[in-house]
Design a protein around this motif. Structure first.
Motif, short mmCIF file in Angstrom:
data_model
loop_
_atom_site.label_atom_id
_atom_site.label_comp_id
_atom_site.label_asym_id
_atom_site.label_seq_id
_atom_site.Cartn_x
_atom_site.Cartn_y
_atom_site.Cartn_z
N LEU A 236 90.13 135.71 -7.45
CA LEU A 236 89.64 137.09 -7.37
C LEU A 236 90.73 138.10 -7.69
CD1 LEU A 236 87.50 139.19 -6.75
CD2 LEU A 236 87.98 138.89 -4.31
N PRO A 237 91.96 137.98 -7.16
CA PRO A 237 92.99 138.96 -7.54
C PRO A 237 93.25 138.96 -9.05
CG PRO A 237 93.66 137.76 -5.58
CD PRO A 237 92.43 137.08 -6.09
N TYR A 238 93.20 137.78 -9.67
CA TYR A 238 93.42 137.70 -11.12
C TYR A 238 92.34 138.46 -11.86
CZ TYR A 238 94.10 135.64 -15.76
OH TYR A 238 94.30 135.46 -17.12
N LEU A 239 91.08 138.22 -11.51
CA LEU A 239 89.98 138.89 -12.20
C LEU A 239 89.98 140.39 -11.93
CD1 LEU A 239 87.12 136.28 -11.85
CD2 LEU A 239 88.15 137.10 -13.96
N GLU A 240 90.36 140.79 -10.73
CA GLU A 240 90.43 142.22 -10.43
C GLU A 240 91.48 142.90 -11.31
OE1 GLU A 240 91.13 142.16 -6.22
OE2 GLU A 240 89.03 142.58 -5.76
N ALA A 241 92.62 142.26 -11.48
CA ALA A 241 93.66 142.83 -12.34
C ALA A 241 93.22 142.82 -13.80
CB ALA A 241 94.96 142.05 -12.17
N LEU A 242 92.51 141.77 -14.19
CA LEU A 242 92.07 141.64 -15.58
C LEU A 242 91.07 142.72 -15.95
CD1 LEU A 242 92.40 139.71 -18.04
CD2 LEU A 242 90.37 138.51 -17.21
N VAL A 243 90.00 142.85 -15.16
CA VAL A 243 88.96 143.82 -15.51
C VAL A 243 89.37 145.25 -15.18
CG1 VAL A 243 87.17 142.08 -15.15
CG2 VAL A 243 87.70 143.67 -13.31
N GLY A 244 90.40 145.42 -14.38
CA GLY A 244 90.82 146.76 -14.02
C GLY A 244 91.77 147.41 -15.00
N GLY A 245 92.22 146.64 -16.01
CA GLY A 245 93.16 147.17 -16.98
C GLY A 245 92.47 147.87 -18.13
N ASP A 246 93.27 148.24 -19.13
CA ASP A 246 92.72 149.00 -20.25
C ASP A 246 92.61 148.17 -21.53
OD1 ASP A 246 95.39 148.73 -20.81
OD2 ASP A 246 95.81 150.86 -21.04
N GLU A 247 92.68 146.84 -21.41
CA GLU A 247 92.59 145.98 -22.59
C GLU A 247 91.44 144.98 -22.47
OE1 GLU A 247 96.57 144.61 -24.10
OE2 GLU A 247 97.25 145.57 -22.25
N MET A 248 90.45 145.30 -21.68
CA MET A 248 89.33 144.41 -21.46
C MET A 248 88.02 145.16 -21.71
SD MET A 248 88.23 141.42 -20.64
CE MET A 248 89.75 140.69 -20.03
N VAL A 249 87.15 144.57 -22.51
CA VAL A 249 85.82 145.12 -22.81
C VAL A 249 84.78 144.23 -22.15
CG1 VAL A 249 84.16 145.61 -24.67
CG2 VAL A 249 86.59 146.16 -24.97
N ALA A 250 83.70 144.84 -21.67
CA ALA A 250 82.63 144.08 -21.03
C ALA A 250 81.28 144.42 -21.66
CB ALA A 250 82.58 144.38 -19.53
N ILE A 251 80.41 143.43 -21.66
CA ILE A 251 78.98 143.63 -21.95
C ILE A 251 78.26 143.24 -20.67
CG2 ILE A 251 77.03 142.97 -23.39
CD1 ILE A 251 79.08 142.12 -25.52
N ALA A 252 77.64 144.21 -20.02
CA ALA A 252 77.05 143.99 -18.70
C ALA A 252 75.54 144.22 -18.74
CB ALA A 252 77.70 144.92 -17.67
N TYR A 253 74.82 143.24 -18.23
CA TYR A 253 73.36 143.32 -18.10
C TYR A 253 73.04 143.46 -16.61
CZ TYR A 253 73.21 141.33 -22.84
OH TYR A 253 73.37 141.08 -24.19
N ARG A 254 72.24 144.49 -16.28
CA ARG A 254 71.85 144.71 -14.89
C ARG A 254 70.36 144.97 -14.81
NH1 ARG A 254 76.22 145.57 -11.44
NH2 ARG A 254 78.22 145.99 -12.49
N ASP A 255 69.80 144.62 -13.64
CA ASP A 255 68.39 144.92 -13.42
C ASP A 255 68.26 146.30 -12.80
OD1 ASP A 255 69.01 144.66 -10.71
OD2 ASP A 255 68.05 142.70 -10.50
N SER A 256 67.04 146.69 -12.48
CA SER A 256 66.80 148.05 -11.96
C SER A 256 67.46 148.28 -10.61
CB SER A 256 65.29 148.31 -11.86
OG SER A 256 64.67 147.32 -11.05
N GLY A 257 67.78 147.18 -9.90
CA GLY A 257 68.46 147.30 -8.63
C GLY A 257 69.97 147.25 -8.76
N ARG A 258 70.48 147.30 -9.99
CA ARG A 258 71.90 147.28 -10.32
C ARG A 258 72.54 145.91 -10.09
NH1 ARG A 258 73.20 149.88 -13.87
NH2 ARG A 258 75.39 149.98 -13.24
N ARG A 259 71.72 144.89 -9.93
CA ARG A 259 72.27 143.54 -9.79
C ARG A 259 72.78 143.06 -11.14
NH1 ARG A 259 68.93 137.99 -8.28
NH2 ARG A 259 70.74 136.74 -7.66
N LEU A 260 73.98 142.49 -11.17
CA LEU A 260 74.56 141.99 -12.40
C LEU A 260 73.90 140.67 -12.78
CD1 LEU A 260 76.83 142.55 -14.51
CD2 LEU A 260 78.31 141.06 -13.11
N LEU A 261 73.27 140.67 -13.95
CA LEU A 261 72.53 139.48 -14.41
C LEU A 261 73.31 138.68 -15.45
CD1 LEU A 261 68.95 140.99 -14.86
CD2 LEU A 261 70.00 140.00 -12.81
N GLY A 262 74.11 139.36 -16.24
CA GLY A 262 74.88 138.68 -17.29
C GLY A 262 76.13 139.47 -17.60
N LEU A 263 77.20 138.77 -17.98
CA LEU A 263 78.46 139.45 -18.24
C LEU A 263 79.27 138.70 -19.28
CD1 LEU A 263 80.57 141.67 -17.46
CD2 LEU A 263 81.48 140.02 -15.79
#
Length: 338
Positions: A236-263
């Motif tokens: 978890l600390p690794y992923l937090e540092a990874l996604v929290g930086g400025d060199e990572m792009v995401a494609i995020a799919y969420r439902d109407s309840g904001r649940r993350l369905l795909g990433l």
């Protein structure tokens, strides 16, 4: 000039003062950032040894390797190490890259000499009990660069690379066979028209948290735990540092309840971004069908609009990626007794 080596255990040794300048000069992606190397090393199954190569005091390259010792424990490299084992040269947390790189574009002869210097130096550092090395992700034209007299070539999965020279997505579609093209377009329209589903593409720090990425990654890793040697999931600390930086792009799919369905997580790069990972909930758990293929549509569209040369789609699912227009680049692991 004399070649000198600085051997580092990222868990304990401080970041060299010139490391970030070296990483950026060599055009290496964010997974080589030193704080991420440290996080990777703490969660790795074997101690990690990072070596900086310097000529005349100037850093010119780096090599990362796992110390796969003879004893069945990780050990603590800073205090003691196994007397024997295999040196496994590979990129940290990313199968789409090599574990060695240099600044500039050295000629093959110069690269060969740098790698020879590394082998001599790391052998002195570890001792004579370390009797062999494995070099991973060696391209078809590179075995001659790997030092050693006796070499055993072990074919591995090809690396998929999708060039994106088009002005818009229609250029990509035009190169696909008609059934695939029609299917991708139809599914993309359906997803766009679904009021209960949102798709966002952009900086990962704006779209997903490290905890969400870790949970979805853990869910996806369940599919592969039957492998003989499953990889340890990122912490978890690794992923937090990874996604929290400025060199990572995401494609995020969420439902109407904001649940993350795909990433999909993409390591950004000026020319060839690397698709690092994909994860999605199964339809049985509340996910949606066809998100995997739609993810390729979204990332290709993003790469075209961003003016990238292409995308490194990674390894696995070679037939699928080839059907999406990717070139399959052969690679191998080279085992060399010392």
């Amino acid at each position: 000039m004399t070649l000198t080596l600085e051997h580092l255990d990222p868990r304990h040794d401080p970041e060299p003062g010139d490391w970030e300048a070296l990483r950026r000069a060599a055009g290496q992606c964010v997974t080589w950032r030193y704080d991420l190397l440290r996080g990777y090393a703490w969660a790795a199954q074997a101690p990690v040894l990072v070596t900086v190569l310097r000529r005349g005091g100037v850093a010119v390259g780096a090599v990362s390797a796992s110390l796969r010792g003879a004893r069945p424990h990780r050990g603590v490299y800073a205090g003691r190490r196994d007397p024997a084992g295999i040196l496994d040269v590979h990129a940290p947390g990313n199968r789409s890259q090599k574990g060695w790189w240099f600044t500039g574009e050295p000629e093959p002869g110069e690269r060969r000499e740098l790698l020879r210097g590394y082998v001599r130096g790391v052998r002195r550092e570890l001792g004579v009990g370390w009797r062999s090395m494995v070099w991973r992700e060696v391209s078809a034209d590179e075995p001659g660069l790997v030092p050693g007299v006796v070499k055993v070539r072990l074919p591995t999965e090809p690396l998929a690379r999708l060039a994106t020279p088009w002005d818009d997505l229609d250029g990509w579609y035009a190169g696909l066979d008609r059934p695939r093209r029609d299917s991708l377009r139809r599914r993309a329209r359906g997803i766009d028209a679904d009021p209960g589903l949102s798709v966002r593409v952009g900086p990962a720090r704006d779209l997903v948290s490290g905890a969400e990425a870790a949970a979805l990654r853990a869910e996806n890793d369940l599919k592969y735990r039957s492998r003989l040697f499953p990889l340890a999931p990122p912490s978890l600390p690794y992923l937090e540092a990874l996604v929290g930086g400025d060199e990572m792009v995401a494609i995020a799919y969420r439902d109407s309840g904001r649940r993350l369905l795909g990433l999909s997580l993409i390591l950004d790069h000026p020319k060839w971004p690397i698709c690092l990972s994909w994860g999605a909930l199964s339809p049985e758990d509340g996910g949606r069908k066809h998100l995997y293929f739609d993810g390729y549509v979204r990332m290709t569209e993003w790469a075209i609009r961003a003016g990238k040369s292409g995308l490194v789609l990674g390894k696995g699912q070679a037939d699928v990626k080839s059907g999406l227009g990717a070139e399959l680049v052969p690679s191998a692991a080279i085992a060399v007794p010392l």
